[in-house]
Scaffold this motif. Structure first.
Motif, PDB file in Angstrom:
ATOM      1  N   ARG A  38      40.015  17.551-116.809  1.00  0.00           N
ATOM      2  CA  ARG A  38      40.902  16.638-116.085  1.00  0.00           C
ATOM      3  C   ARG A  38      40.581  15.177-116.383  1.00  0.00           C
ATOM      4  NH1 ARG A  38      39.736  14.178-111.426  1.00  0.00           N
ATOM      5  NH2 ARG A  38      38.075  15.667-110.894  1.00  0.00           N
ATOM      6  N   LEU A  39      39.292  14.865-116.532  1.00  0.00           N
ATOM      7  CA  LEU A  39      38.865  13.482-116.746  1.00  0.00           C
ATOM      8  C   LEU A  39      38.996  13.026-118.195  1.00  0.00           C
ATOM      9  CD1 LEU A  39      35.670  13.481-114.498  1.00  0.00           C
ATOM     10  CD2 LEU A  39      37.878  12.393-113.985  1.00  0.00           C
ATOM     11  N   GLY A  40      39.193  13.945-119.127  1.00  0.00           N
ATOM     12  CA  GLY A  40      39.365  13.549-120.519  1.00  0.00           C
ATOM     13  C   GLY A  40      38.108  13.584-121.363  1.00  0.00           C
ATOM     14  N   TYR A  41      37.092  14.336-120.942  1.00  0.00           N
ATOM     15  CA  TYR A  41      35.915  14.500-121.784  1.00  0.00           C
ATOM     16  C   TYR A  41      36.311  15.252-123.056  1.00  0.00           C
ATOM     17  CZ  TYR A  41      32.602  12.710-118.340  1.00  0.00           C
ATOM     18  OH  TYR A  41      31.898  11.893-117.478  1.00  0.00           O
ATOM     19  N   HIS A  42      35.542  15.019-124.111  1.00  0.00           N
ATOM     20  CA  HIS A  42      35.941  15.503-125.435  1.00  0.00           C
ATOM     21  C   HIS A  42      35.740  16.996-125.622  1.00  0.00           C
ATOM     22  CE1 HIS A  42      35.626  16.137-129.831  1.00  0.00           C
ATOM     23  NE2 HIS A  42      36.514  15.178-129.898  1.00  0.00           N
ATOM     24  N   HIS A  43      34.575  17.523-125.223  1.00  0.00           N
ATOM     25  CA  HIS A  43      34.259  18.919-125.521  1.00  0.00           C
ATOM     26  C   HIS A  43      33.235  19.487-124.556  1.00  0.00           C
ATOM     27  CE1 HIS A  43      31.062  16.723-127.758  1.00  0.00           C
ATOM     28  NE2 HIS A  43      30.309  17.719-127.314  1.00  0.00           N
ATOM     29  N   VAL A  44      33.175  20.803-124.521  1.00  0.00           N
ATOM     30  CA  VAL A  44      32.068  21.550-123.942  1.00  0.00           C
ATOM     31  C   VAL A  44      31.450  22.381-125.067  1.00  0.00           C
ATOM     32  CG1 VAL A  44      32.914  21.653-121.583  1.00  0.00           C
ATOM     33  CG2 VAL A  44      33.668  23.377-123.224  1.00  0.00           C
ATOM     34  N   THR A  45      30.207  22.811-124.874  1.00  0.00           N
ATOM     35  CA  THR A  45      29.489  23.498-125.945  1.00  0.00           C
ATOM     36  C   THR A  45      28.996  24.872-125.501  1.00  0.00           C
ATOM     37  OG1 THR A  45      27.296  22.650-125.334  1.00  0.00           O
ATOM     38  CG2 THR A  45      28.635  21.272-126.811  1.00  0.00           C
ATOM     39  N   CYS A  46      28.657  25.678-126.490  1.00  0.00           N
ATOM     40  CA  CYS A  46      27.938  26.927-126.251  1.00  0.00           C
ATOM     41  C   CYS A  46      27.200  27.285-127.533  1.00  0.00           C
ATOM     42  CB  CYS A  46      28.894  28.051-125.853  1.00  0.00           C
ATOM     43  SG  CYS A  46      28.070  29.519-125.184  1.00  0.00           S
ATOM     44  N   SER A  47      25.918  27.578-127.412  1.00  0.00           N
ATOM     45  CA  SER A  47      25.064  27.854-128.562  1.00  0.00           C
ATOM     46  C   SER A  47      25.024  29.340-128.882  1.00  0.00           C
ATOM     47  CB  SER A  47      23.641  27.353-128.303  1.00  0.00           C
ATOM     48  OG  SER A  47      23.612  25.959-128.140  1.00  0.00           O
ATOM     49  N   GLU A  48      24.404  29.665-130.021  1.00  0.00           N
ATOM     50  CA  GLU A  48      24.282  31.060-130.422  1.00  0.00           C
ATOM     51  C   GLU A  48      22.846  31.432-130.747  1.00  0.00           C
ATOM     52  OE1 GLU A  48      26.549  34.086-133.346  1.00  0.00           O
ATOM     53  OE2 GLU A  48      25.534  32.452-134.414  1.00  0.00           O
ATOM     54  N   HIS A  49      22.341  32.418-130.053  1.00  0.00           N
ATOM     55  CA  HIS A  49      21.201  33.216-130.480  1.00  0.00           C
ATOM     56  C   HIS A  49      21.524  34.642-130.076  1.00  0.00           C
ATOM     57  CE1 HIS A  49      18.186  30.591-132.192  1.00  0.00           C
ATOM     58  NE2 HIS A  49      18.360  29.717-131.219  1.00  0.00           N
ATOM     59  N   VAL A  50      21.266  35.579-130.946  1.00  0.00           N
ATOM     60  CA  VAL A  50      21.620  36.974-130.687  1.00  0.00           C
ATOM     61  C   VAL A  50      20.477  37.707-130.005  1.00  0.00           C
ATOM     62  CG1 VAL A  50      22.324  39.158-131.744  1.00  0.00           C
ATOM     63  CG2 VAL A  50      23.204  36.985-132.641  1.00  0.00           C
TER      64      VAL A  50
END
Length: 304
Positions: A38-50
């Motif tokens: 809603r506020l206009g932030y660019h991105h969210v993240t999520c990392s990978e380890h199996v």
């Protein structure tokens, strides 16, 4: 300069996991993502380890949510914030696998995928998964070239040393004409890889001075993104001046995007921090108006 979020909850790294995250789950994360959206932030993240070996998990943490499942849910709870893998390890996947799985994510999210990609460094995990380790750099370079070919077309063709395919149909593919590839790393080689094969660089484990030095030696193409993390959690409610100094220092170092963590005692407090930074950002030219989406594919055109 844009601001994104290094997502809380999804990583159990002991150096960054706050106490409130221990009992938090997908609903808390989704409410944070909705606020950022809603506020206009660019991105969210999520990392990978199996599969992190137990002795390594003591240092790096053992909780790493799967990016595809996590982003599939967040895509349904948001409308414009980008979904950034931070990072997928190229050696764990065939390029066609990434193209199919994350091309589908790009489709269902309306073209909001940003692929953060890396060579990988955890030998034990490579061995657990039966993935080659010693030539992982060369394999990653070819995987990036192959992935660029197959990410946004349903009829990809590539012929290389490690990957060779043709006469296949991969659908759905990404709806963006060019899905952004942000390449992770901490060396001059990783920056060269990002410049030649990607659209941005995700440095880690470097001081700002070291990052700035590497960037000054590398001519960057127009539109290339330099995505820097905050060295410590931002506290715009408690220490607004320090928060602005931290962001301004990263912009001077060359950041076009900052991926931030926030000091918080709960999910609601985290959302309040997002609101506070949104109000402060104009003081140093932070943009909370998301950049326009990349062009979408013309589905009526033949793509090969």
């Amino acid at each position: 300069m844009y601001i994104g979020i290094t997502s809380p909850v999804v990583i159990g790294h002991p150096a960054v996991r706050a106490p409130w995250e221990q009992d938090a789950g997908i609903d808390e994360l989704a409410r944070i993502a909705e606020t950022a959206d809603r506020l206009g932030y660019h991105h969210v993240t999520c990392s990978e380890h199996v599969a992190v070996p137990a002795h390594v998990a003591e240092e790096r943490g053992g909780i790493y949510w799967d990016p595809l499942a996590t982003f599939g849910y967040l895509a349904a709870r948001t409308s414009r914030i980008r979904l950034n893998t931070r990072v997928l390890v190229l050696g764990y996947h065939h390029p066609l696998e990434i193209a199919k799985r994350y091309g589908t994510l790009d489709t269902v999210s309306g073209g909001r995928l940003v692929l953060g990609l890396g060579v990988g460094s955890l030998r034990e995990e490579f061995e657990l998964l039966g993935a080659p380790f010693t030539d992982r750099g060369a394999r990653a370079d070819e995987a990036l070239a192959a992935l660029r070919v197959c990410m946004s077309t349903t009829r990809p063709e590539f012929h290389g040393t490690y990957y060779d395919f043709a006469d296949v149909h991969v659908a759905p593919s990404a709806v963006q004409e060019r899905v952004p590839f942000w390449i992770g790393g901490r060396t001059a080689r990783s920056l060269r890889r990002a410049v030649t094969l990607g659209d941005g660089w995700l440095p880690f484990g470097l001081t700002l001075d070291e990052t700035e030095s590497l960037l000054q030696k590398a001519p960057l193409p127009e539109g290339f993104e330099v995505v820097l993390s905050t060295g410590r959690p931002l506290d715009p409610l408690g220490t607004p001046e320090s928060t602005l100094r931290d962001l301004e220092r990263r912009r001077r170092a060359g950041a076009t995007i900052v991926s931030a963590t926030f000091a918080a005692t709960s999910a609601d407090h985290y959302r309040e921090q997002l609101e506070a930074l949104h109000e402060l950002g104009s003081e140093i030219g932070v943009s909370f108006d998301p950049p326009p989406p990349r062009p979408f594919l013309d589905e009526s055109a033949e793509t090969v």
